[in-house]
Design an enzyme around this catalytic site. Sequence first.
Site, mmCIF file in Angstrom:
data_model
loop_
_atom_site.group_PDB
_atom_site.id
_atom_site.type_symbol
_atom_site.label_atom_id
_atom_site.label_comp_id
_atom_site.label_asym_id
_atom_site.label_seq_id
_atom_site.Cartn_x
_atom_site.Cartn_y
_atom_site.Cartn_z
ATOM 1 N N LYS A 21 0.758 -1.171 -0.112
ATOM 2 C CA LYS A 21 -0.113 -0.086 -0.035
ATOM 3 C C LYS A 21 0.940 1.211 -0.103
ATOM 4 C CE LYS A 21 -1.751 1.760 4.031
ATOM 5 N NZ LYS A 21 -1.514 3.176 4.238
ATOM 6 N N ASN A 22 1.861 1.244 1.074
ATOM 7 C CA ASN A 22 2.707 2.552 1.122
ATOM 8 C C ASN A 22 3.448 2.864 -0.058
ATOM 9 O OD1 ASN A 22 1.152 3.039 3.368
ATOM 10 N ND2 ASN A 22 3.129 2.278 4.681
ATOM 11 N N ARG A 65 -5.161 10.728 4.338
ATOM 12 C CA ARG A 65 -4.024 11.802 4.641
ATOM 13 C C ARG A 65 -2.960 11.652 3.443
ATOM 14 N NH1 ARG A 65 0.699 12.469 6.992
ATOM 15 N NH2 ARG A 65 0.843 14.344 8.002
ATOM 16 N N CYS A 74 -5.754 13.271 13.082
ATOM 17 C CA CYS A 74 -5.780 11.692 12.608
ATOM 18 C C CYS A 74 -5.596 10.820 13.968
ATOM 19 C CB CYS A 74 -4.178 11.475 11.685
ATOM 20 S SG CYS A 74 -4.222 9.760 11.529
ATOM 21 N N ARG A 81 0.346 14.086 13.081
ATOM 22 C CA ARG A 81 1.101 13.987 11.866
ATOM 23 C C ARG A 81 1.165 15.230 11.257
ATOM 24 N NH1 ARG A 81 -1.182 8.253 9.609
ATOM 25 N NH2 ARG A 81 0.840 8.235 8.602
ATOM 26 N N ASP A 130 4.037 0.207 12.382
ATOM 27 C CA ASP A 130 2.920 -0.438 11.561
ATOM 28 C C ASP A 130 2.568 -1.764 12.194
ATOM 29 O OD1 ASP A 130 2.182 1.975 10.357
ATOM 30 O OD2 ASP A 130 2.812 1.315 8.393
ATOM 31 N N ARG A 153 -9.054 -0.240 4.273
ATOM 32 C CA ARG A 153 -7.959 0.644 3.698
ATOM 33 C C ARG A 153 -6.712 0.138 3.200
ATOM 34 N NH1 ARG A 153 -6.368 4.436 7.708
ATOM 35 N NH2 ARG A 153 -4.754 4.726 5.998
#
Length: 443
Positions: free
Chosen positions: A37-38, A107, A131, A136, A319, A411
């Site tokens: 994802k990132n 975001r 958030c 952040r 994470d 997500r």
Amino acid sequence: MMRSPASESPSVQNHMFSYLISGGIPLEGAVKVSGAKNSALKLMAASLLTSDKTVLHNVPMIQDVLTMADVLRELGAEVSFSGDRMEIDPSGELSHTAPYELVRRMRASIIVMGPLLARLGEARVAMPGGCNIGPRKIDFHLAGLEKLGARIEVDHGFINIAADRLTGDVISLSYPSVGATENVMMAAVMARGRTVIESAAREPEIIDLAKFLTSMGACISGAGSDTIVIDGVDELAGATHTVVPDRIEAGTYMVAAAVTRGDVTVQNINPLHLEIFISKLRAIGVHVKEFDHKVCCRGEGRYSGTDIATLPYPGFPTDLQAPIMVLLSLARGHSIVTENVFENRFVFVDEMNRLGGHIRTSGHHAVVHGESRFDGAIVEAPDLRAGAALVLAGLAAAGTTEVRRIGHIDRGYENFEQKLQALGADIQRVETRDRKHRAGTLS
Ligand code: UD1
């Protein structure tokens, strides 16, 4: 067309679906990890740097990717999907405004700032709101872009950035922020002269972005180290790229194997991206065998607690902090977990304790008392990774656990329940029942 977990925005889904999990089944078999994802989100943004078509493979089918596709469409690009292949065509007239509704939804949308500035000379991006894993801020992003010559103003909740021509400079980040490193990299690829990013983030996703930009014609060296050097070029061309595997998704399935005392092969990963995480699993007593593109993870015997501190890559990933707390809760002794990357990242602890965990927090430290016995209950996912951790606790729990607000999980995890079901888990997506009964315990 891409299959999506659900087409509604996460906030709508949150109120609609839960996971119902009957715990206690050891997970067994093989699971294939999706693209990161990132990385995918940033590669999608980078595709705005050219007017040519870009093709991405191994794109995860998750809500955040759908949101980024909406951002690109809003900006004027055409985005189409077929399986895990995505095609982005930004040849039409582009707008420079990323609206509040989309930035609020995700975001990470602010990552379009750098590419828009480089391609159009201006960007107007809604300020991201609060958030639930800390404030952040985006001050490092803005300071970096300013150093390249951008003028920045804030009006009515929007950040306006403009530059006639960006000029390379030395940018020393006060912290190796992933997003700031990426935004500055993407702005610098077409700046005049040389940009040097010092104290750059070193995550595998940064290397993936650098590889993609290089295949578009950019001149970048040092990605993966703390100093990245970029020599600006006049223009970039379209490229084809395969997204790096998702190391956080991989880590989540490794913990799932461990907490259920199962035996799972996690495929399509680069174990070198998880070195510290794997060494911590081994310290706890989980059997991990590494191969070139997979790991085998077996949970047996007694586990021992260990201390963990999250840090920027190559440190222990923030994470995976929530998922590892589930495993530490089952281990002998107590463990101290220190969260160094984000504030407020222990918000899920109360929910873990409702399932039978014994975790106390003080500032950015948490003390996890081991040998907990998880018992099914109704809990709410407060964010993406904490939501996944609650599912892991549910898989290890006696009886039935209901995890609500799973829009957060959608997500970032592709086909989460299907992948867990294929490993033998009893997990179902159901419509959330009357929220007034939230306090009750299922079983
Ligand atoms: C990215 C990842 C996220 C991961 C995080 C750290 C994406 C979409 N998200 O987030 O999953 O947990 O890296 O590995 O890729 N900070 C500032 N000012 C700034 C920028 C950051 O103070 O301008 C602070 C943040 O508040 C946070 C810390 O720096 O406390 C790390 O943030 P950063 O590395 O930028 O994370 P993200 O890129 O937001």
